[in-house]
Structure formats: structure tokens, C-alpha cells
Enzyme design. Structure first.
Site, PDB file in Angstrom:
ATOM      1  N   SER A 153      64.062 -18.953  79.916  1.00  0.00           N
ATOM      2  CA  SER A 153      63.323 -18.876  78.682  1.00  0.00           C
ATOM      3  C   SER A 153      63.946 -17.975  77.622  1.00  0.00           C
ATOM      4  O   SER A 153      63.562 -18.034  76.465  1.00  0.00           O
ATOM      5  CB  SER A 153      61.907 -18.384  78.980  1.00  0.00           C
ATOM      6  OG  SER A 153      61.952 -17.041  79.462  1.00  0.00           O
ATOM      7  N   SER A 176      65.196 -16.513  83.949  1.00  0.00           N
ATOM      8  CA  SER A 176      65.278 -16.581  82.485  1.00  0.00           C
ATOM      9  C   SER A 176      66.283 -15.656  81.828  1.00  0.00           C
ATOM     10  O   SER A 176      66.495 -15.759  80.618  1.00  0.00           O
ATOM     11  CB  SER A 176      63.911 -16.333  81.870  1.00  0.00           C
ATOM     12  OG  SER A 176      63.147 -17.500  81.952  1.00  0.00           O
ATOM     13  N   LYS A 220      63.866  -9.837  72.781  1.00  0.00           N
ATOM     14  CA  LYS A 220      63.136 -11.077  73.059  1.00  0.00           C
ATOM     15  C   LYS A 220      61.709 -10.907  72.552  1.00  0.00           C
ATOM     16  O   LYS A 220      61.117  -9.829  72.695  1.00  0.00           O
ATOM     17  CB  LYS A 220      63.149 -11.333  74.566  1.00  0.00           C
ATOM     18  CG  LYS A 220      62.487 -12.641  74.997  1.00  0.00           C
ATOM     19  CD  LYS A 220      62.658 -12.883  76.498  1.00  0.00           C
ATOM     20  CE  LYS A 220      61.998 -14.167  76.961  1.00  0.00           C
ATOM     21  NZ  LYS A 220      62.214 -14.436  78.392  1.00  0.00           N
TER      22      LYS A 220
HETATM   23  N1  GLN Z   1      62.328 -21.520  84.333  1.00  0.00           N
HETATM   24  C1  GLN Z   1      61.389 -20.767  85.119  1.00  0.00           C
HETATM   25  C2  GLN Z   1      59.985 -21.114  84.702  1.00  0.00           C
HETATM   26  O1  GLN Z   1      59.851 -21.954  83.895  1.00  0.00           O
HETATM   27  C3  GLN Z   1      61.653 -19.281  84.982  1.00  0.00           C
HETATM   28  C4  GLN Z   1      61.215 -18.731  83.688  1.00  0.00           C
HETATM   29  C5  GLN Z   1      61.436 -17.258  83.587  1.00  0.00           C
HETATM   30  O2  GLN Z   1      62.223 -16.679  84.321  1.00  0.00           O
HETATM   31  N2  GLN Z   1      60.688 -16.649  82.686  1.00  0.00           N
HETATM   32  O3  GLN Z   1      59.038 -20.556  85.146  1.00  0.00           O
END
Ligand code: GLN
Length: 484
Positions: A151, A175, A76
Site C-alpha cells: 500500500s 506494504s 505516508k
Molecule cells: N497487500 C496486503 C493487504 O492488502 C498488505 C498491505 C499492507 O501491508 N498494509 O492487506
């Protein structure tokens, strides 16, 4: 080749059925041919990958090769990679070439992997749909009209489309698990502190945790073996030995107590998703596990608590991007304040700005107690719910997400609707517990994820449950149609 799991590729490499160069070329060829459709990669490091694969083949021939020698993975784009741009999905870091590798990248290099490239993601890991990336949205390989989740959507979709057999990702509020669920693959967020955060670009430091994604639980265990470590450079790293996560994969499930939280089967859960998840629970029951209804009374407060704590930490972490030391700088600033203001205004996207504004507000002198302290109290209650539940059960199970993948733009103008997609994943981050998602069926031809939440440092227990489930089912073997 791309249908094979990492475990199968590893066996083939050791038996010399194919070489690391052949495997690497196969995946690079697929990336070159398919990624235009899915946009999973921000950078592809073709030359370095092939050089590394040639080295791996020599090591494999000599014998005594490290655990993941010659296996291709992608990172990532939140993990710093020496000499390779690390953008975090943001224009702010479009020009950032780290002078060092993240601990996770080092660990994987030591294990002998071949790095194919860096995967697309929501900007600074903020999002549940991968629509906030400065490099454009990632498409879900099961249905290109739909989001892959976020994400870590680039990582998840790369595995689903057969462009990488294993990937790294991060999970602050879901995410890893949410995109794994929406893309029909297996992903694991370890216990907070199990995987070093050193060199992983910070979003919300008390919640962020790196973890692996792949097709199967066995592959995830193999990757976690390399990824997990104690690291004195990360002050929250757990100083305890890393077990062999593959050792207990096949243990019988007889008598295993699985807690099923009533709150995870609420009115927000899509009824078709519920059916698929209940069917998966019945499969575990048929293997001897005992299902027990449990209560997590504060679970419903996890989204509001998270959306105070995570933005608060993000507003502090992202203050370093000021146009001075590194990252984006605006053109021709009139003076220093103008440079700060315009660099940040131009370099960050809307969702990141929303989080910085919310976080700064929650931390301001007049509101700190009302919001931040209150959210931290709620966080404690959520953790205590799990501690109480784990007195009676070994793992907790339920849906990963309330719905299968949704269409692009479906939640674009409603941040709260987007935030609610993480309703079942966030509590594990607030409590610091390990949790994973594995494919357990389909709704409208789109994958559904079963979530498992484990006791602290009991990743092996969850992986055991997941592996036994995958021995009896084939959901994790399904490939999206129309991709050859
Ligand atoms: N969707 C969540 C957010 O927008 C979690 C994102 C994540 O786990 N990086 O913060």
C-alpha cells in the site's frame, strides 16, 4: 541533486556545499513538475517545508545539528501530522486534520527533517497495487502502465522518481517491501514493536509496523536511527535501546549463514525473477556468505491465515469511523442508524468494505473458533518455523515478490490473485520479524527485489548484508528512464 542518497545530501549540507533551502526547493520543484504523471502526493506542504529548511540552515550554520537536519522527507498519509490533513487514502478521512503528530513524525521532527508532504497509499493501507486509493492510483515510474505496488506506493514511487530522497511507510503484510521491490528502491519493515504505532492509523494492530524507504541500505539505516524508539504510548512498543544502525554496515560477510527457503522458490515464482534473485544470492556467496537451504513448511498458509487475522483486526479498528466523532458524514441522515449506515457505505471504498465484511464474519460467535482461532494457531506454526530456521542461519533471503510490477487492472476483479502477490512477505508480519527489500536486477526493464528476513531486533544484520551487496552492485543507483 535528486540522484544523491540521503547520506550524500547530509554530507553536502554539513560541508555547506548547498543549503537545506536549495535541496528542499529542488525536490519541491520536481514534485510540482512530475507529480501530475505519477500521483505520489496527496498533500504537498510547500510553505512549511521552506520555513523548516530556513530554520535548518541556521542550525547547520551554528553547528551541533541533529542527525537528519535539513534533509527532506515525505510521510505516508497514514501518519498523523498536526495541522495537516491525514487521509489514509480514504474519502472517510478526506477532511481529517489531526491535532497531534504521530510518534514517528515527532521523532523525525526532533531529528531535524524537512517534511515535503504526505504520500498517496491504498485506502487504509489495504492493497498491493495502490489502485484502492480514493485519490487515484499511483503510477510506477519505471513503467506508467504498471502499478507501483502497495500500500505504500506513493512513498515508493516518490523515491524512485526523485521527488523525495527518503520516506516513511507502513507494512502490515508487505506494504513496505512489495512497493520497494516494484519501484526499485530499498525499504525495511522493522521488528514488530521497534517503531511506535502511536498516531499511525490502525489497520491490523498486531501486524502493522512503520518503517523507512530510500535508495540505499545506508539511507534506510540513517532513517531508522531516527524512527525507532521506545514509546510508552504504544503498549506493544519494545522497551529496549535503539542501536546505531549505521555502525555495522560494512562488516565483512565471511561465514554469514544465509537461509534460502525452498518454499520461496515454488511454482508461483516467475522464472526470470528467480534467475535474478539467485544471481544476487551468488553475489553474497562470493563475498563469503554461506547459503543453506531451509524449510518453512507452514509458509504456504501465510496468505490464508493473514486474510483472516488482518480483516478481523481491521473490522474492529475501522468501527470508529461512524460519522459521529470525526471523518465523513453522509448528507441529511433520516435518523441515527441511517447516519451510521450511509456514512460508512459512502465513506469507504470496495476493498475496505470487503475486509470489514470478512473480518466481521470471522469474528462472529459461530465462526470465531473455526476461522480466527484456527488462523492464530497457524500464525504460531509459521513463527515456530522461523525460530527453528534461525537456530542454523543468521538471515533468510529470497524474492520479495513473485513477479515484477503488473499492469493496472490486471488483478482488479480477482482479489485472491492480488492477495497472492504478498505470498513471500506476509510470513514476516505474522511472525513479527524484521524484513527488508533491496533492488537486485530487472525483468522486462522492471525492478526486482531481494528480500532479507532477520532475527528479532537484528535489523542491523540485514542492513549490513544489504549494504555490502550495494557496495558491490549498482542496481540501487539506477533511475527510471525518461524522467529528468
Ligand atoms: N497487500 C496486503 C493487504 O492488502 C498488505 C498491505 C499492507 O501491508 N498494509 O492487506
Amino acid at each position: 541533486m535528486h540522484q544523491k542518497t540521503l547520506a550524500e545530501l547530509r554530507e553536502g549540507l554539513i560541508k555547506r556545499e548547498f543549503s537545506s533551502v536549495e535541496v528542499t526547493q529542488h525536490f519541491l520543484e520536481r514534485i510540482a513538475r512530475l507529480d501530475e504523471r505519477f500521483n505520489c502526493f496527496i498533500s504537498v506542504t510547500e510553505d512549511a517545508a521552506l520555513a523548516r529548511a530556513r530554520e535548518a540552515d541556521k542550525t547547520l550554520a551554528a553547528g551541533g545539528a541533529p542527525a537528519l537536519c535539513g534533509l527532506p522527507v515525505a510521510h505516508k498519509d497514514i501518519f498523523c501530522t498536526r495541522g495537516v490533513r491525514t487521509s489514509c487514502g480514504s474519502q472517510m478521512l478526506d477532511n481529517f486534520i489531526p491535532p497531534y503528530d504521530a510518534a514517528v513524525v515527532e521523532n523525525f521532527n526532533d531529528a531535524g527533517v524537512v517534511v515535503l508532504g504526505k504520500t498517496n497509499m491504498d485506502e487504509f493501507a489495504m492493497g498491493s497495487s495502490n489502485e484502492t486509493s480514493w485519490y487515484g492510483a499511483v503510477k510506477n515510474p519505471w513503467d506508467v502502465r504498471c502499478v507501483p505496488g502497495g500500500s505504500s506506493g506513493g512513498s515508493a514511487a516518490a523515491v524512485a522518481a526523485g521527488m523525495a530522497p527518503g520516506v516513511t511507510a507502513t507494512d502490515t503484510g508487505g506494504s513496505i517491501r512489495q512497493p520497494a521491490a516494484l519501484c526499485g528502491i530499498t525499504g525495511l519493515k522493522p521488528t514488530y514493536g521497534r517503531v511506535s504505532r502511536w498516531g499511525m492509523i490502525a489497520f491490523a494492530s498486531s501486524l502493522d509496523q512503520g518503517g523507512p524507504m530510500a535508495r540505499s541500505a545506508e539511507d534506510v539505516a540513517l532513517l531508522l536511527n531516527a524512527m525507532a524508539s521506545f514509546d510508552p504510548r504504544d503498549s506493544t512498543s519494545a522497551e529496549r535501546a535503539v542501536p546505531d544502525y549505521t555502525a555495522d554496515l560494512s562488516t565483512d560477510l565471511s561465514g554469514l549463514r544465509i537461509g534460502v527457503p525452498r518454499e520461496y522458490f515454488d511454482e508461483g515464482l516467475n522464472p526470470a525473477t528467480e534467475q535474478v534473485v539467485r544471481e544476487a544470492l551468488r553475489e553474497l556467496e562470493s563475498q563469503g556468505a554461506v547459503l543453506k537451504d531451509i524449510d518453512l513448511p507452514h509458509a504456504k498458509l501465510s496468505v490464508p491465515a493473514y486474510y483472516v487475522i488482518a480483516p478481523a483486526e481491521a473490522s474492529a479498528n475501522l468501527s470508529r469511523f461512524d460519522g459521529v466523532r470525526y471523518g465523513y458524514r453522509c448528507d441529511a441522515p433520516a435518523d441515527l442508524p441511517d447516519m451510521f449506515k450511509r456514512s460508512r457505505a459512502e465513506g469507504f471504498g470496495d476493498e475496505v468494505k470487503r475486509r470489514i465484511l470478512v473480518g466481521t464474519y470471522c469474528l462472529s460467535a459461530g465462526y470465531y473458533d473455526a476461522y480466527y482461532n484456527k488462523a492464530m494457531q497457524v500464525r504460531r506454526l509459521i513463527k515456530e518455523d522461523f525460530v527453528a530456521a534461525f537456530a542454523d542461519v543468521d538471515v533468510v533471503a529470497g524474492p520479495t515478490c513473485p513477479n515484477p510490477a503488473f499492469e493496472f487492472g490486471a488483478k482488479g476483479d480477482n482479489p485472491v490473485a492480488m492477495y497472492l502477490e504478498d505470498i513471500y512477505t506476509i510470513a514476516a508480519n505474522l511472525a513479527g520479524l524484521p524484513a527488508m527489500s533491496l533492488p537486485c536486477g530487472f525483468v522486462d526493464n522492471k525492478p526486482v527485489g531481494l528480500q532479507l528476513i532477520g532475527q528479532y531486533f537484528q535489523e542491523a544484520r540485514m542492513l549490513n548484508v544489504a549494504h555490502r551487496y550495494q557496495q558491490a552492485t549498482s542496481w540501487h543507483r539506477r533511475m527510471p528512464p525518461d524522467i529528468d
